[in-house]
Design a protein around this motif. Structure first.
Motif, mmCIF file in Angstrom:
data_model
loop_
_atom_site.group_PDB
_atom_site.id
_atom_site.type_symbol
_atom_site.label_atom_id
_atom_site.label_comp_id
_atom_site.label_asym_id
_atom_site.label_seq_id
_atom_site.Cartn_x
_atom_site.Cartn_y
_atom_site.Cartn_z
ATOM 1 N N ALA A 162 -19.502 -2.819 13.027
ATOM 2 C CA ALA A 162 -18.268 -3.339 13.622
ATOM 3 C C ALA A 162 -17.696 -4.464 12.772
ATOM 4 C CB ALA A 162 -18.541 -3.825 15.041
ATOM 5 N N SER A 163 -18.566 -5.305 12.201
ATOM 6 C CA SER A 163 -18.023 -6.392 11.369
ATOM 7 C C SER A 163 -17.389 -5.835 10.107
ATOM 8 C CB SER A 163 -19.124 -7.393 11.045
ATOM 9 O OG SER A 163 -20.130 -6.778 10.298
ATOM 10 N N VAL A 164 -18.016 -4.798 9.501
ATOM 11 C CA VAL A 164 -17.405 -4.167 8.333
ATOM 12 C C VAL A 164 -16.056 -3.570 8.703
ATOM 13 C CG1 VAL A 164 -17.655 -2.323 6.638
ATOM 14 C CG2 VAL A 164 -19.611 -3.723 7.238
ATOM 15 N N LEU A 165 -16.000 -2.906 9.884
ATOM 16 C CA LEU A 165 -14.737 -2.300 10.341
ATOM 17 C C LEU A 165 -13.647 -3.347 10.482
ATOM 18 C CD1 LEU A 165 -13.349 0.254 11.757
ATOM 19 C CD2 LEU A 165 -13.893 -0.953 13.838
ATOM 20 N N LEU A 166 -14.004 -4.514 11.030
ATOM 21 C CA LEU A 166 -12.993 -5.557 11.212
ATOM 22 C C LEU A 166 -12.471 -6.045 9.868
ATOM 23 C CD1 LEU A 166 -14.353 -7.596 14.207
ATOM 24 C CD2 LEU A 166 -12.326 -6.202 14.099
ATOM 25 N N VAL A 167 -13.380 -6.200 8.886
ATOM 26 C CA VAL A 167 -12.935 -6.662 7.560
ATOM 27 C C VAL A 167 -11.997 -5.628 6.937
ATOM 28 C CG1 VAL A 167 -13.700 -7.202 5.242
ATOM 29 C CG2 VAL A 167 -14.945 -8.091 7.179
ATOM 30 N N VAL A 168 -12.393 -4.333 7.033
ATOM 31 C CA VAL A 168 -11.564 -3.280 6.438
ATOM 32 C C VAL A 168 -10.192 -3.226 7.110
ATOM 33 C CG1 VAL A 168 -11.358 -0.797 6.143
ATOM 34 C CG2 VAL A 168 -13.506 -1.913 5.665
ATOM 35 N N ALA A 169 -10.170 -3.357 8.450
ATOM 36 C CA ALA A 169 -8.889 -3.313 9.163
ATOM 37 C C ALA A 169 -8.023 -4.495 8.768
ATOM 38 C CB ALA A 169 -9.136 -3.312 10.670
ATOM 39 N N MET A 170 -8.648 -5.668 8.600
ATOM 40 C CA MET A 170 -7.866 -6.851 8.222
ATOM 41 C C MET A 170 -7.265 -6.665 6.835
ATOM 42 S SD MET A 170 -9.222 -10.737 8.021
ATOM 43 C CE MET A 170 -10.108 -10.469 6.500
#
Lengths: 103, 170
Positions: free
Chosen positions: B146-154
């Motif tokens: 989930a943290s990787v997903l948030l970075v990618v989305a940002m």
């Protein structure tokens, strides 16, 4: 007395309103609002199950809904950035007029 | 725990949530629709509290009511006034019938299924501590993903709206 079925009925109604909004709006932000309503309905289901259904670790339902909220936040950020980028390109975010991918 | 005040609060919040969701579907101005959506999110957060999920309710207020609504309002205000129409497509009636059918099927299944209910429900003493332990023990891998997903989305969101990318040059 709140029961599991009451929560499920509320979530089902919220989901169908969200489905209607997501399918019927012409504005891209309107469609996104419908999707958020549907995700909220799913979260409400998960919280209801965590509250009422027998489980060795009942907190899992709440953890799942935290993950759903995380994904919804990422999705909203990307979708709204897309809406702004599309607006710059076409001067409109009416999805009926978005046919640049058309063959 | 299960006293009348909680039950009354639950049904009042149900009316607020569903009513403002319906207003989102019907109101004409997109800004008003977002404001009703915020009210609906607040109602859902209240429902979480009545279902003894207080940490998730706080997260709901922070993420949905705080962040996502502000993001939506900004996206609307970055487009001019003519783009703020909340109109439906011309064939909205069959879509309404379809959505009603989906809701009816879900309600039918919800009443038909034999749920394995716990006696008196599960009541949580402290949800935040338990969720923290669950996130760091059985759910470590999803948590990191989930943290990787948030970075990618940002990064994706920044890249999409950066001047000079896509369309005209900002």
């Amino acid at each position: 007395m709140i029961d599991l079925e009451h929560v499920l009925v509320v979530a089902a109604l919220l989901f169908s309103v969200g489905l209607f909004v997501a399918l019927s709006k012409r504005n891209a932000v309107g469609i996104l609002m419908g999707i958020e309503l549907m995700l909220n309905a799913v979260n409400l289901n998960l919280i209801g199950f965590a509250r009422f259904v027998e489980s060795p670790r009942p907190i899992d339902g709440q953890v799942f809904s935290i993950f759903v909220i995380t994904v919804a936040a990422a999705e909203a950020a990307v979708a709204l950035a897309l809406a702004v980028a599309v607006y710059r390109l076409r001067q409109s975010i009416d999805v009926d007029r978005l046919n640049i991918l058309k063959w | 725990m299960e006293d009348t005040a909680v039950v009354v609060a639950f049904y009042v919040l149900v009316v607020v949530t569903l009513g403002s969701a319906l207003m989102v579907a019907t109101v004409r101005d997109l800004i008003h629709a977002v404001l009703f959506l915020i009210l609906s999110f607040v109602g859902v957060a209240g429902l979480y509290i009545t279902l003894s999920a207080d940490f998730v309710a706080v997260v709901q207020v922070l993420i949905y009511v705080g962040a996502i609504s502000v993001l939506m309002l900004f996206a609307i205000m970055l487009t001019p006034r003519t783009g703020r129409d909340n109109a439906s497509v011309p064939f909205a009636a069959p879509i309404g019938v379809l959505a009603g059918l989906v809701g009816a099927v879900i309600i039918f299944v919800a009443f038909k299924t034999e749920w394995a209910k716990a006696d008196g429900g599960n009541s949580f003493e402290t949800t935040a501590a338990e969720i923290g332990r669950a996130l760091l023990d059985p759910f470590v891998i999803p948590f990191e993903v989930a943290s990787v997903l948030l970075v990618v989305a940002m990064l994706g969101a920044i890249l999409l709206v950066r001047p000079g990318s896509g369309g005209d040059a900002g």
